[in-house]
Enzyme design. Structure first.
Site, mmCIF file in Angstrom:
data_model
loop_
_atom_site.group_PDB
_atom_site.id
_atom_site.type_symbol
_atom_site.label_atom_id
_atom_site.label_comp_id
_atom_site.label_asym_id
_atom_site.label_seq_id
_atom_site.Cartn_x
_atom_site.Cartn_y
_atom_site.Cartn_z
ATOM 1 C CD GLU A 158 -4.144 1.051 -3.802
ATOM 2 O OE1 GLU A 158 -3.503 1.318 -4.837
ATOM 3 O OE2 GLU A 158 -3.777 0.182 -3.001
ATOM 4 C CD GLU A 177 -6.280 -3.609 -3.677
ATOM 5 O OE1 GLU A 177 -5.037 -3.597 -3.777
ATOM 6 O OE2 GLU A 177 -7.034 -2.963 -4.423
HETATM 7 C C1 BG6 Z 1 -3.157 -1.881 -5.322
HETATM 8 C C2 BG6 Z 1 -4.150 -1.818 -6.431
HETATM 9 O O1 BG6 Z 1 -2.331 -0.788 -5.466
HETATM 10 O O2 BG6 Z 1 -2.225 -2.898 -5.275
HETATM 11 C C3 BG6 Z 1 -4.278 -3.101 -7.234
HETATM 12 O O3 BG6 Z 1 -5.407 -1.390 -5.987
HETATM 13 C C4 BG6 Z 1 -2.910 -3.716 -7.397
HETATM 14 O O4 BG6 Z 1 -4.899 -2.792 -8.442
HETATM 15 C C5 BG6 Z 1 -2.382 -4.080 -6.019
HETATM 16 O O5 BG6 Z 1 -2.873 -4.791 -8.263
HETATM 17 C C6 BG6 Z 1 -1.058 -4.820 -6.010
HETATM 18 O O6 BG6 Z 1 -0.112 -4.132 -6.736
HETATM 19 P P1 BG6 Z 1 0.684 -4.828 -7.913
HETATM 20 O O7 BG6 Z 1 1.451 -3.754 -8.526
HETATM 21 O O8 BG6 Z 1 1.515 -5.857 -7.275
HETATM 22 O O9 BG6 Z 1 -0.335 -5.396 -8.816
#
Ligand code: BG6
Length: 490
Positions: free
Chosen positions: A175, A373
């Protein structure tokens, strides 16, 4: 009918600091995430050093450093084709600037990747997922400093050489665009080790750091291809795009402009140069950066092989509010979308937005896309050792159906889908364990208490079925999917 391409990469995604724990083991140095606390009040705090009286979730995380052989077996049982993990830079170069790497760190990832291969799981490896060595922050202010380029490229080369036989898919920075959300202080710190000084121009500082990261990424791509021409090296940016509140052209134009912030890193890393709109923005704002001719050459020749992106949510732009806010803080103030539901953490659930995201990116770049993701953070309840996470299944199913449509109806070349946090892990934004994404439950609470035991959730069996039918089961009824097998302690 085969709904997804034959070699579609089904899998999951993790990050070192959110799973490994063992934060000082085998000579690992401290990483930036090791001094970020569990949220205290409404947000996580950054401390100078590891200090008593705070909970630092990365120190233990889910102990994957020790449990990976059995965790990988569970992923194999689900039929994972790939797993995204990141290499903790501070395991390889504990302070970031040593002359020689830490052999124990190199060995750990070698063992991990070998174990993945044994389980027929393709590693997708991120070089830097929010955890640069703290030493570099203390010594040189993190990515404020051009020297980080050289140090990062050295780190990348070490990894590319060490895992030549084991890894094909790499990503440089996780990211990478998140640094631009600079008013949320943990983001520039996690992304680039940046803490702002009183009165400085935050936008300039973050763009400068981002430029150095772009150059480091491009040089790494160039070096990686020299080391192994078969390497496929991607970028990774968050792509939570924006809608206009109304069809008022003012809203539309603002949305178009703000969406550029989502495109900007792809523009540089896929096309090899800065887009004109950004150069004009810098000119307008009087932002002058340290960019030289060699940097521009590197960007040109170090374009990525595929585009990785995360997608969780979308937001709405309202020109009556957002234009002013945007100029001041670079944050798009949230406007509720009446057409969507929201998670417990206030993230809009927007499956169709994923189809749009895939199309927006593919139309613009015509490059292979990997969704690295996507997922639902939710509170799971264990009742008699069972977790019936139908809400997660529902979320993932709806998103995957849109992925399928993008592939089949729109012709998007999407090569993989990696569900975020296939095993419960530490949340990046809050440090909580209770914001769970997994198919596998981990018995751990926010304060680190708990046995660490793994329990298969209902979604475990659901995802297994999706993978073994290469997506066909998405079009059936979820309740038909092994309802009785749900939830087994491991
Ligand atoms: C992304 C990141 O922003 O979102 C992850 O690459 C992160 O590291 C994921 O865990 C989900 O966000 P969160 O804050 O719910 O863990």
């Amino acid at each position: 009918m085969n709904k997804f391409p034959k070699n579609f990469l089904w899998g999951g995604a993790t990050a070192a600091h959110q799973i490994e724990g063992a934060y000082l083991e085998d000579e690992k140095g401290l990483a930036v995430t090791d001094v970020i606390t569990l949220k205290e009040g409404s947000k996580r705090r950054i401390t100078e050093n590891v200090e008593p009286g705070h909970i630092y979730p990365s120190h233990q995380a889910i102990d994957f450093y020790h449990t990976y052989p059995s965790d990988l077996k569970l992923f194999k049982e689900m039929g994972f084709k790939c797993l995204r993990v990141s290499i903790s830079w501070a395991r390889i170069y504990p302070q970031g600037d040593e002359k020689y790497p830490n052999e124990k760190g190199i060995l750990f990832y070698k063992n991990l990747f070998q174990e993945m291969r044994k389980n027929e799981i393709e590693p997708v490896v991120t070089l830097n997922h929010n955890d640069m060595p703290l030493g570099l922050v203390k010594k040189m202010g993190g990515w404020r400093n051009r020297q980080c380029i050289e140090l990062f490229v050295e780190f990348a080369k070490t990894c590319f050489n060490a895992y030549k036989e084991l890894v094909v898919y790499w990503e440089t920075f996780n990211e990478i665009n998140n640094i631009l959300i600079f008013d949320y202080e943990i983001l520039p710190f996690m992304s680039a080790g940046i803490k702002f000084k009183e009165g400085e121009n935050k936008e300039k500082v973050t763009y400068q750091a981002l430029h150095y990261q772009f150059v480091a990424s491009a040089l790494s791509v160039i070096e990686g291809h020299k080391i192994n021409p078969k390497y496929k090296i991607g970028n990774m940016a968050a792509f939570n795009h924006l809608y206009s509140k109304t069809c008022d052209p003012k809203d539309q134009l603002l949305t178009y402009n703000l969406n550029r912030e989502h495109f900007v890193c792809f523009d540089v890393q896929a096309r090899g140069q800065y887009p004109s709109y950004l150069l004009k923005e810098w000119e307008r704002k009087g932002i002058q950066l340290d960019i030289n001719q060699n940097d521009l050459e590197a960007l040109k020749h170090g374009c990525v092989d595929f585009l990785g992106f995360s997608y969780y949510t979308t937001d709405v732009v309202d020109s009556n509010k957002n234009s002013i806010k945007q100029e001041q803080t670079n944050i798009v103030e949230k406007n509720a979308n009446p057409y969507l539901e929201y998670t417990e953490w206030g993230w809009a659930i927007d499956p169709l937005g994923l189809r749009l995201a895939l199309n927006m990116l593919y139309d613009r770049y015509q490059m292979p896309l990997m969704i690295v993701e996507n997922g639902l953070g939710a509170i799971d309840r264990v009742i008699e050792n069972k977790i019936n996470d139908d809400y997660r299944i529902d979320y993932l199913k709806k998103h995957l159906i849109e992925v399928q449509k993008a592939i089949e109806l729109d012709g998007v070349n999407c090569i993989g889908y990696l569900a975020w946090g296939p095993i419960d892990l530490v949340s990046a934004s809050t440090g909580e364990m209770t914001k769970r994404y997994g198919f596998i439950y981990v018995d751990k609470e926010n304060d680190g208490s708990g046995s660490g035991q793994r329990i298969k959730k209902k979604s475990f069996y659901w995802y297994k079925r999706v993978i073994e039918t290469n997506g066909d089961s998405l079009f059936g009824n979820i309740d038909e999917i092994e309802p009785n097998s749900a939830n087994t302690k491991v």
